[in-house]
Design a protein around this motif. Sequence first.
Motif, mmCIF file in Angstrom:
data_model
loop_
_atom_site.group_PDB
_atom_site.id
_atom_site.type_symbol
_atom_site.label_atom_id
_atom_site.label_comp_id
_atom_site.label_asym_id
_atom_site.label_seq_id
_atom_site.Cartn_x
_atom_site.Cartn_y
_atom_site.Cartn_z
ATOM 1 N N GLY A 219 0.722 -1.144 -0.036
ATOM 2 C CA GLY A 219 -0.019 0.009 0.067
ATOM 3 C C GLY A 219 0.908 1.231 -0.050
ATOM 4 N N ARG A 220 1.784 1.304 0.976
ATOM 5 C CA ARG A 220 2.640 2.575 1.057
ATOM 6 C C ARG A 220 3.419 2.904 -0.183
ATOM 7 N NH1 ARG A 220 2.267 1.149 6.451
ATOM 8 N NH2 ARG A 220 1.140 2.650 8.057
ATOM 9 N N PRO A 221 4.361 2.049 -0.646
ATOM 10 C CA PRO A 221 5.049 2.135 -1.867
ATOM 11 C C PRO A 221 4.115 2.532 -3.108
ATOM 12 C CG PRO A 221 5.935 0.237 -0.743
ATOM 13 C CD PRO A 221 4.448 0.697 0.153
ATOM 14 N N ALA A 222 3.007 1.938 -3.137
ATOM 15 C CA ALA A 222 2.000 2.085 -4.270
ATOM 16 C C ALA A 222 1.648 3.436 -4.308
ATOM 17 C CB ALA A 222 1.125 1.105 -4.293
ATOM 18 N N THR A 223 1.337 4.023 -2.960
ATOM 19 C CA THR A 223 0.951 5.493 -2.924
ATOM 20 C C THR A 223 2.050 6.230 -3.215
ATOM 21 O OG1 THR A 223 -0.463 4.803 -1.255
ATOM 22 C CG2 THR A 223 0.023 7.055 -1.343
ATOM 23 N N PHE A 276 10.899 7.734 -1.067
ATOM 24 C CA PHE A 276 10.528 8.398 0.014
ATOM 25 C C PHE A 276 9.453 7.974 0.744
ATOM 26 C CE2 PHE A 276 11.781 12.973 -1.638
ATOM 27 C CZ PHE A 276 13.083 12.727 -1.240
ATOM 28 N N GLY A 277 9.717 6.580 1.041
ATOM 29 C CA GLY A 277 8.579 5.854 1.937
ATOM 30 C C GLY A 277 8.229 6.720 3.395
ATOM 31 N N ASN A 278 9.161 7.549 3.952
ATOM 32 C CA ASN A 278 8.710 7.796 5.237
ATOM 33 C C ASN A 278 7.574 9.218 5.061
ATOM 34 O OD1 ASN A 278 10.324 9.640 4.010
ATOM 35 N ND2 ASN A 278 11.350 10.370 5.806
ATOM 36 N N LEU A 279 7.477 9.694 3.789
ATOM 37 C CA LEU A 279 6.653 10.755 3.624
ATOM 38 C C LEU A 279 5.131 10.507 3.997
ATOM 39 C CD1 LEU A 279 7.650 12.227 0.288
ATOM 40 C CD2 LEU A 279 7.882 13.507 2.531
ATOM 41 N N ILE A 280 4.648 9.294 3.976
ATOM 42 C CA ILE A 280 3.337 9.168 4.324
ATOM 43 C C ILE A 280 3.099 8.251 5.418
ATOM 44 C CG2 ILE A 280 2.469 9.299 1.706
ATOM 45 C CD1 ILE A 280 2.342 6.267 1.573
#
Length: 282
Positions: A219-223, A276-280
């Motif tokens: 979910g997060r990487p796809a976002t 930038f995985g930590n952005l969300i």
Amino acid sequence: MPHACPRPRAGLHRARPRASRRGLASGRLWSYWRWRCWAGISAWGWGGTASLWLRLARARPRVAIKRVPRERVRHWGELPDGTSAPLEIVLLAKVSTGFPGVVQLLEWLELPNDVLMVLERPERCQDLQHFIRARGFLPEEVARELFRQVLEAVRHCTSCGVLHRDIKPENILVDLATGQAKLIDFGCGTYLQDTAYTHFAGTRSYSPPEWTHFGWYYGRPATIWSLGILLHQMVCGEHPFRRGQNISGDHQLSLPQGLSQGKDKEPLKKLYQGKFGNLISG
């Protein structure tokens, strides 16, 4: 667990419907708005959705009506009060109240053949797709501010355990009077999970390479990937992948000469590449 939508009984659509009223924000609605809403539903036999829409369109404040045929509601969930509702409404209930970056769900109505959602709509607004097209591309300072708001909305959703799954310019509404960006349309949304998803919902041209090549995604990487495409569209005025082109993480960005030089270009490349995985993260 989501469950399948029950089929309406045969012939039910010929009878005068009794709409169930399940409001999430009843206290925020004006009495005259309520009267017009119910007047429209009582007139279902001679006007249907069109009659309801015309009556609500004259109300103030301005609202938007989203109609979803019941047979298209594939997943249902449960509201905090135990009421069964389409998953889109359950997700909106989790993220919209009190947060300006997500469209507010004011009321929803379940009819025999349709589900209606009454949503806020600013007096003067435009979706981001048309906002970009009208200008060709966005100046960096404008793109920076709008993108910051989108990031805040996405972080808010993930912190509430909600994955939007269809982030694109058409699903971002810009209030032309205030500059506020609002994330809309949670019809492809689902609950956020740490394990991989093996079913894709959303717009294919925004899907990540791992879905295209392997049939799964997180979910997060796809976002992050879809956010990178969104940012590219903002500052370049076009989707980075031509129609029919294979989506790949190795694709080399061709950025316009007018963009900021040096270190300011690197965040765009990294965001687009999903680094930038930590952005969300909440």
